[in-house]
Scaffold this active site. Structure first.
Site, PDB file in Angstrom:
ATOM      1  N   ASN A 104       0.825  -1.205   0.000  1.00  0.00           N
ATOM      2  CA  ASN A 104       0.000   0.000   0.000  1.00  0.00           C
ATOM      3  C   ASN A 104       0.859   1.254   0.000  1.00  0.00           C
ATOM      4  O   ASN A 104       1.929   1.282   0.602  1.00  0.00           O
ATOM      5  CB  ASN A 104      -0.945   0.003   1.207  1.00  0.00           C
ATOM      6  CG  ASN A 104      -1.981  -1.102   1.107  1.00  0.00           C
ATOM      7  OD1 ASN A 104      -2.123  -1.708   0.043  1.00  0.00           O
ATOM      8  ND2 ASN A 104      -2.686  -1.371   2.184  1.00  0.00           N
ATOM      9  N   ASP A 106      -0.609   4.272   0.804  1.00  0.00           N
ATOM     10  CA  ASP A 106      -1.435   5.299   1.440  1.00  0.00           C
ATOM     11  C   ASP A 106      -0.947   5.768   2.806  1.00  0.00           C
ATOM     12  O   ASP A 106      -1.496   6.692   3.378  1.00  0.00           O
ATOM     13  CB  ASP A 106      -2.889   4.792   1.553  1.00  0.00           C
ATOM     14  CG  ASP A 106      -2.994   3.456   2.296  1.00  0.00           C
ATOM     15  OD1 ASP A 106      -2.214   3.210   3.231  1.00  0.00           O
ATOM     16  OD2 ASP A 106      -3.892   2.657   1.933  1.00  0.00           O
ATOM     17  N   HIS A 121       6.106  -0.641  -2.536  1.00  0.00           N
ATOM     18  CA  HIS A 121       5.712   0.152  -3.701  1.00  0.00           C
ATOM     19  C   HIS A 121       5.801   1.647  -3.450  1.00  0.00           C
ATOM     20  O   HIS A 121       5.108   2.434  -4.091  1.00  0.00           O
ATOM     21  CB  HIS A 121       4.297  -0.244  -4.147  1.00  0.00           C
ATOM     22  CG  HIS A 121       4.213  -1.662  -4.638  1.00  0.00           C
ATOM     23  ND1 HIS A 121       3.044  -2.365  -4.760  1.00  0.00           N
ATOM     24  CD2 HIS A 121       5.189  -2.520  -5.045  1.00  0.00           C
ATOM     25  CE1 HIS A 121       3.293  -3.598  -5.212  1.00  0.00           C
ATOM     26  NE2 HIS A 121       4.590  -3.710  -5.380  1.00  0.00           N
ATOM     27  N   CYS A 129      11.766  14.085  -8.658  1.00  0.00           N
ATOM     28  CA  CYS A 129      11.810  14.535 -10.054  1.00  0.00           C
ATOM     29  C   CYS A 129      11.934  13.343 -10.997  1.00  0.00           C
ATOM     30  O   CYS A 129      12.801  12.490 -10.827  1.00  0.00           O
ATOM     31  CB  CYS A 129      12.979  15.499 -10.247  1.00  0.00           C
ATOM     32  SG  CYS A 129      13.139  16.052 -11.953  1.00  0.00           S
ATOM     33  N   CYS A 132      15.515  14.079 -12.929  1.00  0.00           N
ATOM     34  CA  CYS A 132      16.843  14.029 -12.298  1.00  0.00           C
ATOM     35  C   CYS A 132      16.829  13.301 -10.954  1.00  0.00           C
ATOM     36  O   CYS A 132      17.869  13.237 -10.287  1.00  0.00           O
ATOM     37  CB  CYS A 132      17.417  15.443 -12.126  1.00  0.00           C
ATOM     38  SG  CYS A 132      16.721  16.363 -10.720  1.00  0.00           S
ATOM     39  N   CYS A 153      16.225  21.059 -11.579  1.00  0.00           N
ATOM     40  CA  CYS A 153      16.440  21.014 -13.038  1.00  0.00           C
ATOM     41  C   CYS A 153      15.239  21.525 -13.831  1.00  0.00           C
ATOM     42  O   CYS A 153      15.283  21.550 -15.065  1.00  0.00           O
ATOM     43  CB  CYS A 153      16.779  19.589 -13.483  1.00  0.00           C
ATOM     44  SG  CYS A 153      15.350  18.499 -13.555  1.00  0.00           S
ATOM     45  N   THR A 191      -4.506  -8.942  -0.053  1.00  0.00           N
ATOM     46  CA  THR A 191      -3.799  -8.822  -1.334  1.00  0.00           C
ATOM     47  C   THR A 191      -4.227  -9.938  -2.275  1.00  0.00           C
ATOM     48  O   THR A 191      -4.417 -11.078  -1.845  1.00  0.00           O
ATOM     49  CB  THR A 191      -2.262  -8.829  -1.146  1.00  0.00           C
ATOM     50  OG1 THR A 191      -1.643  -8.816  -2.444  1.00  0.00           O
ATOM     51  CG2 THR A 191      -1.753 -10.026  -0.350  1.00  0.00           C
ATOM     52  N   SER A 192      -4.377  -9.570  -3.548  1.00  0.00           N
ATOM     53  CA  SER A 192      -4.746 -10.582  -4.550  1.00  0.00           C
ATOM     54  C   SER A 192      -3.541 -11.450  -4.894  1.00  0.00           C
ATOM     55  O   SER A 192      -3.680 -12.454  -5.583  1.00  0.00           O
ATOM     56  CB  SER A 192      -5.255  -9.889  -5.822  1.00  0.00           C
ATOM     57  OG  SER A 192      -4.236  -9.062  -6.357  1.00  0.00           O
ATOM     58  N   ASN A 216      -8.600 -12.825   3.642  1.00  0.00           N
ATOM     59  CA  ASN A 216      -9.140 -12.226   2.417  1.00  0.00           C
ATOM     60  C   ASN A 216     -10.536 -12.808   2.216  1.00  0.00           C
ATOM     61  O   ASN A 216     -10.696 -14.027   2.273  1.00  0.00           O
ATOM     62  CB  ASN A 216      -8.228 -12.589   1.221  1.00  0.00           C
ATOM     63  CG  ASN A 216      -8.505 -11.730  -0.002  1.00  0.00           C
ATOM     64  OD1 ASN A 216      -9.654 -11.462  -0.342  1.00  0.00           O
ATOM     65  ND2 ASN A 216      -7.444 -11.300  -0.666  1.00  0.00           N
TER      66      ASN A 216
HETATM   67  P1  NAD Z   1      -5.589  -5.825  -5.363  1.00  0.00           P
HETATM   68  O1  NAD Z   1      -6.555  -4.731  -5.708  1.00  0.00           O
HETATM   69  O2  NAD Z   1      -4.988  -6.601  -6.455  1.00  0.00           O
HETATM   70  O3  NAD Z   1      -6.288  -6.895  -4.402  1.00  0.00           O
HETATM   71  C1  NAD Z   1      -7.012  -6.517  -3.279  1.00  0.00           C
HETATM   72  C2  NAD Z   1      -7.385  -7.769  -2.529  1.00  0.00           C
HETATM   73  O4  NAD Z   1      -8.015  -7.378  -1.317  1.00  0.00           O
HETATM   74  C3  NAD Z   1      -8.360  -8.696  -3.254  1.00  0.00           C
HETATM   75  O5  NAD Z   1      -7.873 -10.020  -3.213  1.00  0.00           O
HETATM   76  C4  NAD Z   1      -9.650  -8.569  -2.440  1.00  0.00           C
HETATM   77  O6  NAD Z   1     -10.393  -9.789  -2.382  1.00  0.00           O
HETATM   78  C5  NAD Z   1      -9.123  -8.225  -1.083  1.00  0.00           C
HETATM   79  N1  NAD Z   1     -10.026  -7.456  -0.233  1.00  0.00           N
HETATM   80  C6  NAD Z   1     -11.003  -6.578  -0.602  1.00  0.00           C
HETATM   81  N2  NAD Z   1     -11.584  -6.050   0.489  1.00  0.00           N
HETATM   82  C7  NAD Z   1     -10.948  -6.592   1.567  1.00  0.00           C
HETATM   83  C8  NAD Z   1     -11.075  -6.429   2.965  1.00  0.00           C
HETATM   84  N3  NAD Z   1     -11.966  -5.567   3.478  1.00  0.00           N
HETATM   85  N4  NAD Z   1     -10.264  -7.145   3.789  1.00  0.00           N
HETATM   86  C9  NAD Z   1      -9.348  -8.006   3.277  1.00  0.00           C
HETATM   87  N5  NAD Z   1      -9.179  -8.204   1.960  1.00  0.00           N
HETATM   88  C10 NAD Z   1      -9.966  -7.496   1.113  1.00  0.00           C
HETATM   89  O7  NAD Z   1      -4.486  -5.140  -4.438  1.00  0.00           O
HETATM   90  P2  NAD Z   1      -2.984  -5.568  -4.151  1.00  0.00           P
HETATM   91  O8  NAD Z   1      -2.896  -7.031  -4.013  1.00  0.00           O
HETATM   92  O9  NAD Z   1      -2.531  -4.677  -3.059  1.00  0.00           O
HETATM   93  O10 NAD Z   1      -2.149  -5.189  -5.467  1.00  0.00           O
HETATM   94  C11 NAD Z   1      -2.463  -4.132  -6.337  1.00  0.00           C
HETATM   95  C12 NAD Z   1      -1.499  -2.947  -6.391  1.00  0.00           C
HETATM   96  O11 NAD Z   1      -2.273  -1.795  -6.184  1.00  0.00           O
HETATM   97  C13 NAD Z   1      -0.419  -2.857  -5.403  1.00  0.00           C
HETATM   98  O12 NAD Z   1       0.733  -2.705  -6.149  1.00  0.00           O
HETATM   99  C14 NAD Z   1      -0.647  -1.572  -4.594  1.00  0.00           C
HETATM  100  O13 NAD Z   1       0.556  -0.824  -4.528  1.00  0.00           O
HETATM  101  C15 NAD Z   1      -1.646  -0.811  -5.380  1.00  0.00           C
HETATM  102  N6  NAD Z   1      -2.760  -0.157  -4.650  1.00  0.00           N
HETATM  103  C16 NAD Z   1      -2.574   0.413  -3.417  1.00  0.00           C
HETATM  104  C17 NAD Z   1      -3.663   0.958  -2.734  1.00  0.00           C
HETATM  105  C18 NAD Z   1      -3.438   1.590  -1.371  1.00  0.00           C
HETATM  106  O14 NAD Z   1      -2.336   2.032  -1.068  1.00  0.00           O
HETATM  107  N7  NAD Z   1      -4.463   1.599  -0.518  1.00  0.00           N
HETATM  108  C19 NAD Z   1      -4.941   0.937  -3.305  1.00  0.00           C
HETATM  109  C20 NAD Z   1      -5.088   0.364  -4.576  1.00  0.00           C
HETATM  110  C21 NAD Z   1      -3.996  -0.197  -5.228  1.00  0.00           C
HETATM  111 ZN    ZN Z   2      14.945  17.544 -11.521  1.00  0.00          ZN
END
Ligand code: NAD
Ligand code: ZN
Length: 251
Positions: A104, A106, A121, A129, A132, A153, A191-192, A216
């Site tokens: 995440n 966020d 990530h 930038c 640069c 820059c 996470t998926s 999940n």
């Molecule tokens: P993803 O969107 O691929 O998967 C999200 C997973 O969360 C799914 O498997 C879903 O079933 C599950 N899910 C949904 N609601 C849930 C809950 N309440 N509790 C538990 N599980 C729940 O996300 P990912 O696997 O993190 O990968 C996608 C990419 O997206 C990452 O690289 C990430 O950096 C980025 N991303 C980040 C954010 C953030 O920072 N909040 C938001 C969206 C995407």
């Molecule tokens: Zn720069």
């Protein structure tokens, strides 16, 4: 309060664990109001994140990519950690060694009080930038869509998130892999597990002998490799685990 099946087994494993590691994904922030990438109803559903969140996407339409991140920043700035984030921060205090590896961007884990965090990530708050690499340290107002120039820059400022096709921060990834290899219990939460190499961490943990748990509501590609799957949301399941573990260990 919903019951978690075989909770006693999970508590046994945790009560005897010295090292615990956890991988989190967008699902952990879903209950804070931040949509996952794969939500079909998102404002940006008509765009492909893999195209927007990439150097190519930025080069072909900088303003579109900037606007997309500004939109995400303005949503995130109004969101608060949920019970899942707080339970993770609390869990960290219960173990000698607890590593949180997050995809995440966020920063809600930090807001909730987690300390030992590896951001695979990057994050959406920091900027640097594109041309640069110089960090851009001024705050960005998420409601101002004018792109600021680099102070060194004059180049293009971009959010310090890892885009598709880019290398992950080496230190965070190495620490994440070490934690997966060495832990006694590993959690894969919200996470998926479709984005490599983060998706490989639960597999590394399983191959290294850890007890591996997925939280999940939906099955994922790695579910068959898990010792335990909890089909609940993170904000439902994690507070129960922490509360019951506290009762068990008295910590
Ligand atoms: P993803 O969107 O691929 O998967 C999200 C997973 O969360 C799914 O498997 C879903 O079933 C599950 N899910 C949904 N609601 C849930 C809950 N309440 N509790 C538990 N599980 C729940 O996300 P990912 O696997 O993190 O990968 C996608 C990419 O997206 C990452 O690289 C990430 O950096 C980025 N991303 C980040 C954010 C953030 O920072 N909040 C938001 C969206 C995407
Ligand atoms: Zn720069």
């Amino acid at each position: 309060m919903s019951r978690i099946k075989n909770l006693d087994l999970i508590l046994d494993k945790l009560a005897s664990a010295k090292k615990v590691a956890m991988l989190t994904g967008a699902g952990v922030s879903a209950e804070s109001g931040i949509k996952t990438f794969r939500d079909p109803d998102g404002l940006w559903a008509k765009f492909n994140p893999a195209e927007l969140a990439s150097a190519d996407g930025f080069m072909s339409n900088q303003q579109l990519v900037w606007d997309w991140y500004q939109e995400r920043r303005s949503i995130i700035s109004e969101c608060k950690p949920n019970a899942g984030h707080y339970a993770i921060a609390e869990m960290e205090t219960m173990f000698e060694d607890f590593a949180l590896i997050t995809q995440n961007v966020d920063r809600l884990h930090q807001t909730a009080g987690s300390k030992n965090i590896y951001e695979l990530h990057g994050n959406i708050v920091d900027n640097h930038c594109f041309d640069c690499d110089e960090p851009y340290l001024d705050d960005i107002n998420p409601h101002d869509n004018k792109m600021p120039p680099c102070k060194k820059c004059g180049g293009r400022i971009r959010p310090s998130v890892v885009w598709f096709g880019e290398m992950l921060p080496e230190y965070d990834l190495t620490q994440g892999i070490n934690a997966a290899e060495e832990c006694d219990v590993f959690f894969s939460v919200g996470t998926s597990a479709e984005v490599y190499p983060a998706s490989n961490l639960p597999i590394i943990a399983a191959d290294s002998g850890a007890f591996v748990i997925e939280i999940n509501p939906t099955a994922t590609v790695i579910s068959p490799r898990m010792h335990k799957v909890i089909r609940m949301t993170s904000a439902q399941a994690l507070p129960i685990i922490v509360e019951e573990l506290r009762k068990r260990t008295g910590k």
